[in-house]
Design an enzyme around this catalytic site. Structure first.
Site, short mmCIF file in Angstrom:
data_model
loop_
_atom_site.label_atom_id
_atom_site.label_comp_id
_atom_site.label_asym_id
_atom_site.label_seq_id
_atom_site.Cartn_x
_atom_site.Cartn_y
_atom_site.Cartn_z
N HIS A 468 0.83 -1.20 0.00
CA HIS A 468 0.00 0.00 0.00
C HIS A 468 0.88 1.27 0.00
O HIS A 468 0.73 2.14 -0.86
CB HIS A 468 -0.90 -0.03 1.24
CG HIS A 468 -1.81 1.16 1.38
ND1 HIS A 468 -3.16 1.08 1.14
CD2 HIS A 468 -1.58 2.44 1.73
CE1 HIS A 468 -3.71 2.27 1.33
NE2 HIS A 468 -2.76 3.11 1.70
N GLU A 469 1.78 1.35 0.94
CA GLU A 469 2.60 2.56 1.05
C GLU A 469 3.50 2.70 -0.17
O GLU A 469 3.76 3.81 -0.63
CB GLU A 469 3.41 2.56 2.35
CG GLU A 469 2.57 2.54 3.63
CD GLU A 469 1.47 3.60 3.68
OE1 GLU A 469 1.61 4.65 3.02
OE2 GLU A 469 0.45 3.37 4.37
N HIS A 472 1.61 4.50 -2.88
CA HIS A 472 1.63 5.95 -2.72
C HIS A 472 2.98 6.50 -3.21
O HIS A 472 3.05 7.54 -3.86
CB HIS A 472 1.47 6.34 -1.24
CG HIS A 472 0.06 6.24 -0.73
ND1 HIS A 472 -1.01 6.84 -1.35
CD2 HIS A 472 -0.46 5.63 0.38
CE1 HIS A 472 -2.12 6.61 -0.66
NE2 HIS A 472 -1.81 5.87 0.39
N HIS A 475 3.22 6.71 -6.90
CA HIS A 475 2.41 7.84 -7.37
C HIS A 475 3.26 9.12 -7.31
O HIS A 475 3.22 9.96 -8.22
CB HIS A 475 1.18 7.97 -6.47
CG HIS A 475 0.04 8.74 -7.07
ND1 HIS A 475 -1.05 9.11 -6.33
CD2 HIS A 475 -0.19 9.22 -8.30
CE1 HIS A 475 -1.90 9.77 -7.11
NE2 HIS A 475 -1.40 9.85 -8.30
ZN ZN Z 1 -3.10 5.14 1.93
#
Ligand code: ZN
Length: 684
Positions: A468-469, A472, A475
């Site tokens: 998940h991290e 980010h 991105h």
């Molecule tokens: Zn998040």
């Protein structure tokens, strides 16, 4: 002068080993003055207004200050000392006062509007046009167009909102802390696992009490409600939890009313008649009405599975306790759900740990991203950081070898580090003389640490957190946006979790798991039966989980769109009547959930009218991943399209448009319903 202040100059190699608490105040004051001077220069610049001397100057106006503050905020979170905290707390109010003064600067506003009227501005297209339009709208929504009396009232409202919301969270904290339950009869602990007993014993010892002490904090409350056999104790604790801040000296009911009134007044003052519309204009949902329709639709599609799960749980109780067992009460649901889960699955999440040693997980994550997104992640040793445990990596384009970004990874807990997991950006690159400048960011977690010579063995949840991290981070690091304000994770709140949550999908695919999981002693892959159990456990009572979130989100929108303090009465009753439609059991008249709902009321805006975003983002990631599901989870083509059409764009294009480009249509909740087993796969 002695040594130069390391916080003042932006550099890609941050001298973390040289930054000290005493650098903070002088650096931030200097950079505040610098940003103010740039604002004045921008506002009073002579000659014709151009994109460069107005919009680009605005985009860069606070970059040095942003950078230094991000480093200070980061250090305060990962390597705090009393001196650093004091320095941070000293500068923080000055910095936020400066940021909120920007849209109220009359000269600056005039300059932006003047540019907006030029021939050049009228001819703008694409990201630059979007930047100009959003900037103008943002200034308006922060009061730039108000007259002096309006600005004064806005300031008063903001100030009152800040104090009332702070009082709201203090009341929640105080009333949470005001409760304790000390059990001295070990017989009453029946059902409670050993770890929860030990924690309760420790809480009692810390207070010099005999027996076992329970509180309303999550680490105490959740295991008690999930495992304790004694229904009387569960009832008492449940009632206390849902009565927090709803009476006596910590009563939040008046505050909820007042905060809602202030938000409404502010909305009207700024020329909008619906607080949800006011907040959501630049989010993907765009309006309160659209967000509400989204929730209603999911509610309708979840209801069958929800009713079925509730019938199953009631039947399970009758099967184990006899046909005359009483109906389930709210404080029974978690307890019987856990019993049913054990009866059905016999799945212990801990059994997965030996297959997820951290080094292998990271290697697998990088291998997946390399195949899918066409990047290479390489560790760069010897980079100074804030702790010896921190590692540094570079991200390069696999075909051109261009440096796209670099990041720090700080995986395990320490005493001087805050809890949770997060990604943060330090430097946002943009077009430069030698091509797009690289980005710099970090990921932090509090993952299970290594013990002795044994590597850190993660749970599957923790593996998902790492993915998940890292999503980010990609991105941020793969952004190609021209303007800082449109780069990377600077996107709408209901869109920002798409790149992170989509990464979690690879943690559920067999072929990807084979790259990520390997027994730390034998090197064996994850056994098939464990994978099957893991997947089954994921869908267990998923409709109840979804209904709970939908109920909170629906109540949030109703409070911010429909609720009228004068005619709708007590907000606690009003909210309870809504949440009742999403609850597996009837709620009693003392259920006062909203009085403790910090997401909505502990900050002037916080999640107000935005709680739907959790579900919204899940719909996006489940839906977007269907392209990988059908075209191949390692498909280079789909991976490149996601990188190019979503990750690289940041906020330079409307997120709804980005999603349409990638999927060829608007989001469809079907894939989310399939993921949670709420509808059969073949129906999708
Ligand atoms: Zn998040």
């Amino acid at each position: 002068m002695s040594q130069p202040n390391p916080l003042v100059e932006i550099g890609f190699r941050i001298p973390f080993d040289q930054i000290r608490a005493e650098h903070v105040e002088p650096a931030i004051d200097e950079l505040l003055a610098d940003a103010r001077a740039r604002m004045e220069a921008l506002a009073s610049a002579g000659g014709p207004r151009t994109f460069d001397n107005t919009m680009r100057a605005l985009d860069r106006m606070t970059d040095r200050l942003d950078f230094a503050m991000s480093v200070v905020r980061h250090l305060e979170g990962v390597a705090t000392t009393p001196e650093l905290r004091a320095a941070y707390n000293a500068v923080q109010p000055r910095v936020s006062a400066f940021y909120s003064s920007i849209p109220l600067h009359a000269g600056l506003w005039k300059a932006i509007k003047a540019y907006g009227e030029t021939e050049q501005a009228r001819a703008l297209a694409g990201p630059r046009r979007r930047f100009l339009e959003k900037t103008i709208e943002t200034f308006r929504r922060h009061g730039a167009d108000l007259d002096a009396a309006g600005k004064k009232r806005l300031e008063e409202i903001d100030l009152e909102l800040a104090t009332r919301t702070m009082k709201f969270s203090e009341n929640v904290l105080d009333s949470t802390n005001a409760f304790e339950l000390v059990i001295t009869d070990p017989g009453q602990l029946a059902g409670l696992p050993e770890t929860a007993r030990a924690a309760a014993r420790q809480r009692a010892e810390e207070k010099g009490q005999p027996g076992w002490r329970f509180t309303l904090q999550a680490p105490s409350y959740v295991p008690l409600m999930t495992y304790l056999d004694d229904a009387g104790i569960r009832e008492r604790v449940y009632r206390a939890y849902y009565a927090r801040a709803a009476s006596g000296e910590h009563d939040n009911r008046g505050l909820v009313r007042r905060i809602l009134e202030l938000r409404r007044e502010k909305t009207l003052l700024l020329g909008c008649d619906d607080f949800a519309d006011f907040v959501l204009w630049d989010r993907m949902a765009k309006s309160g009405e659209r967000a509400a329709r989204f929730l209603d639709d999911l509610h309708a599609r979840t209801d069958d599975a929800f009713q079925r799960e509730n019938r199953e749980l009631a039947a399970f109780r009758r099967a184990t306790e006899g046909a005359d067992a009483p109906p389930l009460k709210p404080w029974d649901v978690a307890r019987y759900s856990e019993k049913l889960r054990q009866a059905l699955y016999d799945f212990d999440a801990e059994a997965l740990r030996p297959y997820f040693p951290l080094p292998r997980v990271i290697e697998g994550l990088f291998a997946i991203c390399s195949r899918v997104f066409g990047i290479r992640v390489i560790e760069t040793p010897g980079v100074p950081a804030w702790d010896a445990a921190v590692r540094c990596f570079e991200i390069r384009d696999a075909s051109t070898a261009d440096l796209l970004g670099a990041f720090y990874a700080d995986f395990h807990p320490r005493e001087n580090k805050r809890g949770g997991a997060w990604m943060d950006s330090l430097i946002t690159g943009g077009p430069g003389p030698g091509g797009h400048e690289p980005h710099l960011g970090l990921i932090c977690g509090n993952l299970t640490p290594p013990v002795g010579n044994r590597p850190a063995l993660l749970t599957h949840d923790e593996v998902e957190t790492v993915f998940h991290e890292f999503g980010h981070l990609l991105h941020h690091c793969l952004s190609r946006a021209e303007l800082r304000g449109q780069s990377g994770v600077n996107v709408a709140w209901d869109f920002v979790e798409l790149p992170s949550q989509i990464m979690e999908n690879w943690c559920w695919e067999r072929e990807a798991l084979d790259l990520v999981a390997s027994h730390y002693q034998t090197g064996e892959p994850l056994p098939e039966d464990l994978v099957a159990k893991m997947k089954r456990a994921r869908t267990f009572r998923a409709a109840n989980g979804q209904m709970r979130q939908l109920g909170l989100a629906t109540a949030d929108l109703a409070l911010h769109r429909q609720y009228a303090p004068t005619t709708d009465g007590d907000p606690v009753t009003y909210t309870r009547n809504i949440i009742q439609n999403f609850s597996p059991t009837p709620l009693d008249s003392d259920h006062s959930m909203i009085a403790g709902f910090t997401h909505l009321f502990s900050d002037p805006v916080a999640y107000a009218a935005g709680y739907y975003s959790y579900k919204w983002a899940e719909v996006l990631d489940a839906d977007a991943f269907t392209r990988f599901k059908t075209e191949g989870i390692f498909s280079e083509k789909v991976g490149w399209e996601f990188r190019d059409q979503v990750l690289a764009r940041g906020d330079s294009v409307d997120p709804a448009e980005l999603f349409r480009q990638f999927m060829g249509r608007d989001p469809d909740p079907q894939a989310l319903l399939v993921r949670y087993g709420l509808i059969p796969e073949q129906a999708s």
